[in-house]
Write an enzyme that holds these catalytic residues in place. Structure first.
Site, PDB file in Angstrom:
ATOM      1  CG  ASP A   1      -2.104   0.962   1.071  1.00 52.88           C
ATOM      2  OD1 ASP A   1      -3.072   0.661   0.361  1.00 52.88           O
ATOM      3  OD2 ASP A   1      -2.016   2.042   1.678  1.00 52.88           O
TER       4      ASP A   1
ATOM      5  CE1 TYR B   1      -5.441   6.392  -0.845  1.00 54.66           C
ATOM      6  CE2 TYR B   1      -4.903   6.856   1.446  1.00 54.66           C
ATOM      7  CZ  TYR B   1      -5.207   5.956   0.454  1.00 54.66           C
ATOM      8  OH  TYR B   1      -5.279   4.611   0.745  1.00 54.66           O
TER       9      TYR B   1
ATOM     10  CG  HIS C   1      -4.225  -4.088   0.147  1.00 53.72           C
ATOM     11  ND1 HIS C   1      -3.521  -3.663  -0.950  1.00 53.72           N
ATOM     12  CD2 HIS C   1      -4.297  -3.011   0.992  1.00 53.72           C
ATOM     13  CE1 HIS C   1      -3.178  -2.394  -0.803  1.00 53.72           C
ATOM     14  NE2 HIS C   1      -3.630  -1.976   0.377  1.00 53.72           N
TER      15      HIS C   1
END
Length: 385
Positions: free
Chosen positions: A177, A307, A361
């Site tokens: 990630d 982000y 993930h």
């Protein structure tokens, strides 16, 4: 560095406040309370909330986590929290492991002993690592950034400063990630420091240079780009919101623990190798420990804002740019869209590319044994004999 020991100690008042908020939850209506098509299932989240209120014991989780050797240090003005576990073996290699969102440093809890003391877990002591697991700025018990600009690239510089401050002039890096993005930036920006980079995710923001003088995307590469575009349109709303208006989102999540849990639980279910049953991959205590760390950290704006910072500083490359640091990639079957090897080889020196039998993930939490062995195998030939 201003290095100092750290222990988690959430005040009783914060735990009491959490429970009071859980008791006073206002539940939304749902067309189908059991369905996940529109987001988190109402029925399931009510079960999660009930467990959080009546059965989850934060103090027990806190005591367990405090068995990890934790520290705080100031690097370039940023106060960081991290675990530092020395290895047991003839020549442990320094290794920094980086989590992502919606994870935290606790993702690495089960893999740390497998890497630091492999001989005690059926492995070879020669594969031991000195392991450092920092919390990203604004996550867990690391302070939020004081201003804008704290992208994965900036964090890579902080990690280099942390490792050098701990006495590790050269080290390996690993992550998934956001942690994968940080690891790739470390490999790119500090090849003299980084022995090798291993990742279990390739961020969609990774873009080798394209243009008239360069080879066009192959059929496999174009299929990957099409898959990413489709995935972004159907599953990427969270990233669009966190990457554009993170502060608006943070009002709701800072005020509502159930809202925060809904935002996180859906990702644990969708992104893990669980076939729709989240508790095949994680216990409720696993998930709620992670959510509680976000809740008690009271830094949700910063954890979303990364982000936006990464959108401003994408992992894109110039036409002639190559990264000399060796790269290893583990491909877990229930991971988000992953590119073909050729896409990485346009820029990176890919030494290992291995398809894993199971996992998703959150690989370090889902399949710590598989990931640990993969990390050992990648770094084995890179160790100084």
């Amino acid at each position: 560095m201003n290095l100092r020991p750290f222990r988690i100690a959430i005040p009783d008042a914060q735990i009491d406040d959490l429970k009071q908020r859980l008791r006073q939850t206002r539940w939304p209506a749902a067309l189908d309370a059991d369905d996940w098509e529109d987001g988190t299932s109402l029925t399931y989240l009510q079960r999660v909330s009930d467990h959080w209120l009546k059965h989850f014991d934060w103090r027990a989780q806190e005591a367990r986590l405090n068995r990890l050797p934790q520290f705080q240090a100031i690097i370039d003005g940023q106060d960081l929290h991290f675990v530092h576990q020395p290895g047991r073996g003839p020549a442990p290699m320094p290794l920094i492991l980086t989590h992502g969102w919606p994870g935290s440093f606790i993702e690495m809890e089960r893999i740390i002993p497998l890497l630091t003391d492999p001989a005690a877990h059926g492995g070879d002591a020669a594969d031991a690592f000195h392991v450092v697991v920092p919390s990203l700025p604004g996550f867990g018990f690391s302070a939020p950034p004081a201003g804008p600009g704290c992208s994965a690239r900036h964090i890579a510089g902080l990690w280099r400063g942390l490792m050098n401050g701990l006495g590790y002039e050269r080290f390996g890096t690993q992550g998934g990630d956001i942690g994968a993005t940080v690891s790739l930036w470390l490999a790119r920006c500090f090849p003299e420091d980084v022995i090798g980079a291993h990742v279990n995710y390739i961020p969609a923001s990774f873009r080798p240079a394209m243009g008239p003088s360069l080879p066009p995307p192959s059929a496999d590469e174009q299929a990957y780009l099409d898959t990413v575009a489709t995935w972004a349109s159907t599953e990427g709303a969270y990233a669009a919101l966190q990457g554009t208006k993170p502060h608006t989102l943070s009002f709701a999540m800072t005020d509502s623990p159930v809202g925060l849990a809904a935002w996180v639980v859906e990702k644990f279910r969708t992104w893990s190798d669980c076939d729709g049953d989240i508790e095949r991959a994680f216990t409720l205590d696993d998930v709620l420990t992670d959510v509680s760390i976000y809740w008690f950290g009271h830094m949700l704006d910063a954890s979303y804002r990364i982000y936006k910072e990464n959108r401003r500083q994408p992992l894109s490359f110039a036409p002639s740019e190559r990264v000399s640091t060796p790269l290893g990639v583990a491909l877990f079957p229930r991971e988000l869209p992953m590119p073909p090897r050729s896409w990485l080889e346009r820029v990176f020196d890919v030494r290992r590319w291995n398809a894993m039998p199971r996992g998703g993930h959150f690989a370090a939490l889902e399949q710590p044994d598989l990931l640990a062995e993969e990390i050992r195998a990648f770094f084995r030939p890179l160790r100084v004999k």
